[in-house]
Scaffold this motif. Structure first.
Motif, short mmCIF file in Angstrom:
data_model
loop_
_atom_site.label_atom_id
_atom_site.label_comp_id
_atom_site.label_asym_id
_atom_site.label_seq_id
_atom_site.Cartn_x
_atom_site.Cartn_y
_atom_site.Cartn_z
N PRO A 176 -7.52 35.08 -3.37
CA PRO A 176 -6.39 35.39 -4.22
C PRO A 176 -6.21 34.18 -5.18
CG PRO A 176 -5.80 35.11 -2.18
CD PRO A 176 -7.39 34.90 -2.09
N ALA A 177 -5.45 34.53 -6.39
CA ALA A 177 -5.05 33.58 -7.25
C ALA A 177 -3.90 32.72 -6.69
CB ALA A 177 -4.46 34.05 -8.47
N MET A 178 -3.96 31.46 -6.89
CA MET A 178 -3.01 30.42 -6.19
C MET A 178 -2.34 29.55 -7.09
SD MET A 178 -3.68 27.51 -3.37
CE MET A 178 -5.23 27.17 -3.73
N ASP A 179 -0.99 29.73 -7.27
CA ASP A 179 -0.18 28.93 -8.10
C ASP A 179 0.10 27.61 -7.45
OD1 ASP A 179 1.56 28.25 -9.84
OD2 ASP A 179 3.32 29.57 -9.36
N LEU A 180 -0.33 26.40 -8.26
CA LEU A 180 -0.17 25.10 -7.77
C LEU A 180 0.93 24.66 -8.33
CD1 LEU A 180 -3.80 24.27 -8.51
CD2 LEU A 180 -3.02 24.99 -6.29
N GLY A 181 2.20 24.65 -7.36
CA GLY A 181 3.38 24.12 -7.60
C GLY A 181 3.23 22.54 -7.53
N LEU A 182 4.64 22.21 -7.67
CA LEU A 182 4.74 20.45 -7.39
C LEU A 182 4.39 20.39 -6.07
CD1 LEU A 182 5.40 17.87 -8.53
CD2 LEU A 182 7.85 18.46 -8.19
N ALA A 183 4.80 21.00 -5.13
CA ALA A 183 4.76 20.66 -3.75
C ALA A 183 3.35 20.75 -3.39
CB ALA A 183 5.41 21.67 -2.90
N GLU A 184 2.42 21.63 -3.68
CA GLU A 184 0.79 21.44 -3.65
C GLU A 184 0.33 20.18 -4.09
OE1 GLU A 184 2.53 25.56 -3.19
OE2 GLU A 184 2.64 24.12 -4.47
N ILE A 185 0.63 20.28 -5.39
CA ILE A 185 0.24 18.94 -6.08
C ILE A 185 0.42 17.60 -5.36
CG2 ILE A 185 0.02 17.61 -8.44
CD1 ILE A 185 -1.30 20.36 -8.45
N ALA A 186 1.79 17.52 -5.25
CA ALA A 186 2.17 16.36 -4.27
C ALA A 186 1.53 16.13 -3.01
CB ALA A 186 3.59 16.05 -4.34
N PHE A 187 1.53 17.16 -2.46
CA PHE A 187 0.63 16.97 -0.89
C PHE A 187 -0.63 16.86 -1.13
CE2 PHE A 187 -1.75 18.74 2.49
CZ PHE A 187 -1.34 18.26 3.38
N VAL A 188 -1.49 17.12 -2.20
CA VAL A 188 -2.87 16.60 -2.26
C VAL A 188 -3.02 15.43 -2.57
CG1 VAL A 188 -4.94 17.24 -3.56
CG2 VAL A 188 -3.50 19.10 -2.50
N ARG A 231 0.74 -1.18 -0.06
CA ARG A 231 -0.02 -0.09 -0.04
C ARG A 231 0.85 1.28 0.01
NH1 ARG A 231 -5.47 -1.77 3.44
NH2 ARG A 231 -6.18 -3.04 1.72
N ILE A 232 1.91 1.34 0.58
CA ILE A 232 2.87 2.35 0.40
C ILE A 232 3.48 2.45 -0.74
CG2 ILE A 232 5.22 3.15 1.21
CD1 ILE A 232 4.50 1.91 3.97
N LEU A 233 3.66 1.41 -1.60
CA LEU A 233 3.90 1.52 -3.01
C LEU A 233 3.02 2.08 -3.81
CD1 LEU A 233 6.03 -1.78 -3.05
CD2 LEU A 233 7.13 0.57 -3.06
N VAL A 234 1.86 1.81 -3.43
CA VAL A 234 0.77 2.32 -4.17
C VAL A 234 0.55 3.72 -4.24
CG1 VAL A 234 -1.76 2.27 -4.44
CG2 VAL A 234 -0.63 -0.08 -4.44
N VAL A 235 0.52 4.03 -2.99
CA VAL A 235 0.52 5.59 -2.45
C VAL A 235 1.65 6.33 -3.28
CG1 VAL A 235 0.84 7.31 -0.65
CG2 VAL A 235 -0.78 5.14 -0.51
N ALA A 236 2.65 5.91 -3.15
CA ALA A 236 4.07 6.64 -3.73
C ALA A 236 3.84 6.54 -5.17
CB ALA A 236 5.26 5.75 -3.33
N ALA A 237 3.19 5.49 -5.74
CA ALA A 237 3.07 5.51 -7.24
C ALA A 237 2.02 6.69 -7.56
CB ALA A 237 2.75 4.17 -7.72
N ALA A 238 0.79 6.77 -6.74
CA ALA A 238 0.02 7.82 -7.12
C ALA A 238 0.51 9.33 -7.09
CB ALA A 238 -1.27 7.65 -6.19
N VAL A 239 1.47 9.21 -6.09
CA VAL A 239 2.02 10.52 -5.79
C VAL A 239 2.99 11.02 -7.30
CG1 VAL A 239 3.63 12.01 -4.49
CG2 VAL A 239 1.75 10.74 -3.30
N LEU A 240 3.82 9.94 -7.55
CA LEU A 240 4.72 9.94 -8.73
C LEU A 240 4.00 10.40 -9.88
CD1 LEU A 240 7.34 7.47 -7.60
CD2 LEU A 240 7.76 10.04 -7.67
#
Length: 151
Positions: free
Chosen positions: A56-68, A22-31
């Motif tokens: 206000p406008a929000m810039d969705l960077g890699l950190a935000e995308i990966a966190f979600v 399951r950890i591998l699945v979560v990692a794969a989803a984030v990747l």
């Protein structure tokens, strides 16, 4: 300390293997999500800047995308684990719930202001998480019967 029986040892090994998978699945989803962001923003040039009414406008960077992606994947894992403990229909219930969550996740696109290309990239991140997470976590389900096997 008493020695573990073979059943206890096998049960612990199975739980460890399930958690590792399951950890591998979560990692794969984030990747997968990160890969879509890399293709969509830096390579194709779709700025993932979204503006919601009154915000206000929000810039969705890699950190935000990966966190979600990470947070939603972990919540999906937790929901499946809880359902596996309380019902024999965990796989069916979780699958339906996951598909409903995926569908509902597209609703905010109607109210945000951003380019069509950015909306497509964001939608693909949602699909990527679901495309990896749903079959991946189902393969690890302890309550799955042989007839529910996903090959």
């Amino acid at each position: 300390m008493a020695a573990l029986t073979n059943v206890e040892r096998a049960s612990g090994t199975a739980r460890f293997a399930r958690a590792r998978n399951r950890i591998l699945v979560v990692a794969a989803a984030v990747l997968a999500t990160a890969l879509i962001w890399v293709i969509g923003e830096p390579l194709l040039g779709h700025d993932l800047v979204v503006a919601s009414p009154g915000q206000p406008a929000m810039d969705l960077g890699l950190a935000e995308i990966a966190f979600v992606a990470l947070a939603s994947s972990l919540l999906g894992w937790a929901a499946l684990a809880i359902l596996e403990r309380i019902t024999t229909r965990a796989v069916a219930i979780w699958t339906i719930a996951a598909l409903v969550v995926l569908t509902v996740s597209f609703l905010p696109f109607a109210g945000v202001k951003t380019s069509s290309g950015s909306k497509v990239v964001l939608a693909l991140t949602h699909v990527a998480v679901a495309a990896v997470l749903i079959p991946g976590l189902l393969r690890t389900s302890a309550r799955r019967t042989p007839s529910q096997s996903i090959n």
